[in-house]
Design an enzyme around this catalytic site. Structure first.
Site, PDB file in Angstrom:
ATOM      1  N   TYR A  50     -29.071  47.781  11.143  1.00 20.84           N
ATOM      2  CA  TYR A  50     -29.003  47.398   9.723  1.00 20.84           C
ATOM      3  C   TYR A  50     -28.825  45.878   9.545  1.00 20.84           C
ATOM      4  O   TYR A  50     -28.953  45.363   8.449  1.00 20.84           O
ATOM      5  CB  TYR A  50     -27.845  48.098   8.984  1.00 20.84           C
ATOM      6  N   LEU A 188     -28.035  62.278  -0.384  1.00 18.08           N
ATOM      7  CA  LEU A 188     -28.572  62.457  -1.737  1.00 18.08           C
ATOM      8  C   LEU A 188     -30.092  62.595  -1.746  1.00 18.08           C
ATOM      9  O   LEU A 188     -30.701  62.740  -2.806  1.00 18.08           O
ATOM     10  CB  LEU A 188     -28.160  61.270  -2.622  1.00 18.08           C
TER      11      LEU A 188
END
Ligand code: NAP
Length: 278
Positions: A50, A188
């Protein structure tokens, strides 16, 4: 105090954490970490890939968050796998995170060429107490079985893509049998699942948001979750899921939405062709 899940190695892990993928500037990270800590989050999930370990480490400092109050996870990138490379890359991660230990270290994706060498380095890091718990990410059952054929320590966590359109129940059952905690990434569904009409209806009945219903569904299946948000309001919303319950019919109706729909790579493709994470 938000709930914790016991790990097979005797440690425990907060069930809810903040994923920080795609948070790449210091001010946004400072704000997200502050909101999360104030709301009660104690787990922060980053990865070498990341490229934000340094700003996460700095955000924890900037917010004066004591190291012993939080649970820090990072992941070894494919490019850093192998015995020596793993050890070297973890030293660099610790420096960027401004800490001298990790609560959880994960192999980000299985790759065939360094499969066992990387895990040997993980076992060494655990024995030296540089890492408290070791686990994997994006492993199918076949990868877990193959690892177990040579490992001295078994992974205590498998962090996998999991949401109502990719519920992976057979793998979850295998995890339970092997005492591996399932931690859901993309809980999600990166937006797509948030439009689902079945979940929207359940949300209206509970007067909750669709995101809250999805996260509650994960909790009731015993999963750990690391929803990502840069917004203080959504960070708080994603943690306000411990004061209501979905009934059995609602749980089943959400489970029926499974359609094997991945947003990320299939782990078997990464394993075989060593395709880099992006
Ligand atoms: N192991 C792996 O291979 C792997 C792969 C991917 C991710 N991860 C980890 O898992 C974490 C979570 O996964 P993810 O980031 O892919 O997906 P996610 O958490 O399911 O979704 C994040 C997206 O949903 C939005 N969002 C968050 N809360 C919301 C809410 N209450 N209502 C509406 N939208 C909301 C966020 O936008 P805003 O930020 O604008 O709120 C963001 O665009 C990552 O941050 C990372 O730490 C691991």
């Amino acid at each position: 105090m938000l709930p914790k899940l016991p790990l097979a190695d005797g440690n425990s892990m907060p069930q809810l954490g903040l994923g920080v993928y795609q948070i790449t500037d210091q001010a946004t990270m400072d704000q997200a970490v502050k909101a999360a800590y104030q709301t009660g989050y104690r787990l922060f999930d980053t990865a070498q890939a990341y490229q934000n370990e340094a700003i996460l480490g700095q955000a924890l400092k900037n917010n004066a968050i004591p190291r012993n109050q939080i649970f820090l996870t990072t992941k070894v990138a494919e490019v850093n796998q192998g015995y020596r490379n793993t050890l070297k890359s973890v030293t660099a991660s610790l420096k960027r995170l401004q800490t001298d230990y990790l609560d959880l270290l994960l192999v980000h994706w299985p790759i065939h060429s360094q499969f066992f060498a990387t895990w040997r380095a993980f076992e060494r890091l655990k024995s030296e107490k540089i890492v408290r718990s070791i686990g994997v990410s994006n492993y199918h059952q076949t990868h877990l079985d193959y690892l177990a054929s040579q490992a001295n320590e078994q992974p205590v966590v498998n962090q996998i893509e999991n949401h109502p359109y990719l519920s992976q129940e057979p793998l979850l059952a295998y995890h339970r049998q092997q005492q591996i905690i399932t931690q859901a990434w993309n809980p999600l569904g990166r937006g797509v699942v948030l439009q689902d009409p079945v979940i929207t209806k359940i949300a209206q009945q509970h007067q909750r948001s669709v995101a809250q219903i999805i996260l509650r569904w994960h909790l009731q299946r015993g999963l750990a979750i690391i929803p990502k948000s840069k917004s203080p309001q959504r960070i708080a919303e994603n943690a306000a899921i411990f004061d209501f319950e979905l009934n059995a019919d609602e749980m089943t109706n959400i489970a029926r939405l499974n359609q094997q729909q991945r947003t990320g790579n299939d782990p078997e493709v990464v394993y075989q062709i060593e395709h880099q994470y992006h």
